[in-house]
Design a protein around this motif. Sequence first.
Motif, PDB file in Angstrom:
ATOM      1  N   MET A 286       0.828  -1.205   0.000  1.00 21.05           N
ATOM      2  CA  MET A 286       0.000   0.000   0.000  1.00 21.05           C
ATOM      3  C   MET A 286       0.865   1.257   0.000  1.00 21.05           C
ATOM      4  O   MET A 286       0.537   2.256  -0.655  1.00 21.05           O
ATOM      5  N   LEU A 287       1.965   1.198   0.729  1.00 31.50           N
ATOM      6  CA  LEU A 287       2.877   2.345   0.745  1.00 31.50           C
ATOM      7  C   LEU A 287       3.505   2.555  -0.637  1.00 31.50           C
ATOM      8  O   LEU A 287       3.675   3.684  -1.090  1.00 31.50           O
ATOM      9  N   GLU A 288       3.836   1.451  -1.300  1.00 34.22           N
ATOM     10  CA  GLU A 288       4.447   1.572  -2.625  1.00 34.22           C
ATOM     11  C   GLU A 288       3.506   2.296  -3.579  1.00 34.22           C
ATOM     12  O   GLU A 288       3.934   3.133  -4.373  1.00 34.22           O
ATOM     13  N   LYS A 289       2.200   1.987  -3.472  1.00 31.59           N
ATOM     14  CA  LYS A 289       1.228   2.660  -4.352  1.00 31.59           C
ATOM     15  C   LYS A 289       1.211   4.160  -4.103  1.00 31.59           C
ATOM     16  O   LYS A 289       0.895   4.945  -4.982  1.00 31.59           O
ATOM     17  N   LYS A 290       1.555   4.552  -2.878  1.00 25.77           N
ATOM     18  CA  LYS A 290       1.592   5.981  -2.563  1.00 25.77           C
ATOM     19  C   LYS A 290       2.977   6.580  -2.805  1.00 25.77           C
ATOM     20  O   LYS A 290       3.220   7.758  -2.502  1.00 25.77           O
TER      21      LYS A 290
ATOM     22  N   LYS B 184       8.970  11.844   8.486  1.00 25.65           N
ATOM     23  CA  LYS B 184       7.719  12.201   9.172  1.00 25.65           C
ATOM     24  C   LYS B 184       6.522  11.910   8.271  1.00 25.65           C
ATOM     25  O   LYS B 184       5.534  11.321   8.697  1.00 25.65           O
ATOM     26  N   GLU B 185       6.655  12.310   7.012  1.00 21.15           N
ATOM     27  CA  GLU B 185       5.582  12.021   6.044  1.00 21.15           C
ATOM     28  C   GLU B 185       5.321  10.525   5.948  1.00 21.15           C
ATOM     29  O   GLU B 185       4.179  10.075   5.968  1.00 21.15           O
ATOM     30  N   LEU B 186       6.422   9.771   5.833  1.00 21.78           N
ATOM     31  CA  LEU B 186       6.294   8.319   5.731  1.00 21.78           C
ATOM     32  C   LEU B 186       5.576   7.752   6.948  1.00 21.78           C
ATOM     33  O   LEU B 186       4.649   6.942   6.820  1.00 21.78           O
ATOM     34  N   SER B 187       5.987   8.212   8.137  1.00 21.88           N
ATOM     35  CA  SER B 187       5.351   7.633   9.328  1.00 21.88           C
ATOM     36  C   SER B 187       3.893   8.077   9.433  1.00 21.88           C
ATOM     37  O   SER B 187       3.031   7.295   9.856  1.00 21.88           O
ATOM     38  N   ASP B 188       3.593   9.302   9.002  1.00 21.35           N
ATOM     39  CA  ASP B 188       2.186   9.724   8.955  1.00 21.35           C
ATOM     40  C   ASP B 188       1.368   8.794   8.056  1.00 21.35           C
ATOM     41  O   ASP B 188       0.266   8.373   8.405  1.00 21.35           O
ATOM     42  N   GLU B 189       1.926   8.501   6.902  1.00 16.97           N
ATOM     43  CA  GLU B 189       1.220   7.613   5.969  1.00 16.97           C
ATOM     44  C   GLU B 189       0.973   6.249   6.595  1.00 16.97           C
ATOM     45  O   GLU B 189      -0.108   5.674   6.473  1.00 16.97           O
ATOM     46  N   ILE B 190       2.017   5.730   7.244  1.00 11.73           N
ATOM     47  CA  ILE B 190       1.880   4.405   7.864  1.00 11.73           C
ATOM     48  C   ILE B 190       0.787   4.431   8.927  1.00 11.73           C
ATOM     49  O   ILE B 190      -0.087   3.555   8.972  1.00 11.73           O
ATOM     50  N   LEU B 191       0.824   5.485   9.751  1.00  9.41           N
ATOM     51  CA  LEU B 191      -0.176   5.578  10.824  1.00  9.41           C
ATOM     52  C   LEU B 191      -1.574   5.732  10.236  1.00  9.41           C
ATOM     53  O   LEU B 191      -2.541   5.147  10.733  1.00  9.41           O
TER      54      LEU B 191
END
Lengths: 368, 368
Positions: A314-318, A348-355
Amino acid sequence: MQRIFTPGPVEPYREALEALQRPMISHRSVEFKKLLASVSEKLSKLVKLDGVSVLLSGSGTLATEAMIYSIVAPGDGVLVISYGVFGDRLVESASRRGARVFVVRRNPGEPVDLGLVEDLVSREKIDWIAVAHVETSKGHRFQELRALAGLAESLGSRVLVDAVSSLGGEELVYWRGLGAIASCSHKALGSFPGVSFVMLPEDMVGRVGKISREHPPPRYLDLSMYVESIAKGSTPFTPAISLMYALDGALDRILRIGVEKSIEIHRERASILYRRLNNEAISPLIGSQDHRSNTVAVFRVNSKDLNASMLVDMLEKKGYIIAPGLGEDKERLIRIGTMGGISTEDLKELSDEILEILGSHMQGGSPR
Amino acid sequence: MQRIFTPGPVEPYREALEALQRPMISHRSVEFKKLLASVSEKLSKLVKLDGVSVLLSGSGTLATEAMIYSIVAPGDGVLVISYGVFGDRLVESASRRGARVFVVRRNPGEPVDLGLVEDLVSREKIDWIAVAHVETSKGHRFQELRALAGLAESLGSRVLVDAVSSLGGEELVYWRGLGAIASCSHKALGSFPGVSFVMLPEDMVGRVGKISREHPPPRYLDLSMYVESIAKGSTPFTPAISLMYALDGALDRILRIGVEKSIEIHRERASILYRRLNNEAISPLIGSQDHRSNTVAVFRVNSKDLNASMLVDMLEKKGYIIAPGLGEDKERLIRIGTMGGISTEDLKELSDEILEILGSHMQGGSPR
């Protein structure tokens, strides 16, 4: 656009990217001699080594394996302290070399009792202790390395360090008792994959010469050939010249900001992740803060609706590329590299996305 | 500006240079899978191979050595036909592997009597015949390769080919009787140094698996690990991704113009040199036109006032980089690569310069 947060390869620093594009030169030219000397000296400076830093064209595995095959003789006693896949690779390489191999396996986060190591070294006549400084599969930092070096020194043994995921991101200087340090270009140094190196203290140069005569490894892994060539300003085989330029650029960068500062940057980056990704849906794999690496942060995904490899997809798609756990950890763990040309804002952006992904799945899921 | 006419590295083709600069990707990504499959399939197409082309990160020597260590078991009989330094390197690698090694040494330009080879193979129980298709130190083309493959086939032996300086510049298809072909990116394919490969026919895939189980080589040289990974779209170790992109670009180029055309281009380039550099001061090392390679043209410098290494230095000052002979040939021979992004005009200019330097020295020298 995709941003890459894997535990290597990493997004190269600008200095590496610019240097990559220099015109091709002959590896027998004066200019190449300068390049080789420059890279080798900067590497030695990085760990305060009084010795020779040998450049290889290949991956970090080539460097660790050249270290083992050029130092360990068949029949030597090798003790590997393993925290995961890359520790086990040291076991495999030493076994293929024909060494008597002993393994102490520990779970990530667990310290190693040096008393036990001392007993083993004496009882089993251990010549070499091999360990991954940062275990890339679990994000464990082998915090006891300096103490282990001291112990080895006192026991007449030496430590062979796989510093692939640590050099430039964790404290590592050439402590007495270390036998060699193997690492590569495309991790915390932030250059392109394809160049690696072994740092040999002065008194180990004779050792690799002796092994080359008495138990010659394949030539491509024979560090004595590289040591002989480097004295003449050349390499025994055609090197990956463009990647050496890039590494030289990356080394200029790290030496300009300072190694301490580079370590601090990685510590800061990792701490953002460890602090933010810590709730009921996701949490650091390693409890002990002392053993959490600065360079590879590993998390357990606890959501019952979403496993780790789904999260990675899902992260890869983003546009965020991270890595799943290796092998049986694939569904359970995610691994995030903090190395290379990324910013704290990116993390920070990455961790926001994960959360956010985990949060929306928690809300949407059935009550726990 | 300097122009590079060495026998590798070479001036990369534009297609390789452009591809080098693509953004970094993870080697576990879908995009990487595509890249790996693309390069591997194009390599196989190049030699009409029904089998697997395995990508390695390292020099041509890595490829030849991985070929030997993954195919030859300790104790196997290996016959090397050697015309110089690179043939002798095959001897060295096979010896380090623990093979029973036999050598037939010939001077550049001399054919090999296949009757002699047949006798040796039978008498000494030879399992593998190893040869450099183009001997880079002397510019000799092993013209008998196809016939040797046929002979090996009939005798139940197989030929291991060092095609480092020949692939893309000399006729080479997967003839029955060949056991494997090893080559690299930075010669006649015209890409950057640091990626190499071994082409394995289908029936040799089982062989490398058997060797891996029974006589495991170092992992970095273990072709069976690469074969297993490639089936899953990955590599066992972090690959030199940028250099793979560049190689992919170079392969697109050669397949677009056609392999036959590429060979013709090299033949044409070399013939300019062989024709023009042929007087009392300089002449082709090899008399037999059949055995003069298209890719590395080697000349004897006959001037008594100027030796080969002085000529190389004088050319470098004028911006032309060529190579001297290797080892004891340093003062006697020059070597000119005809590979990579150079033009026939470049080669005419280069030969004019050489003739001018030699001419002015002839005139200025004492009467002969």
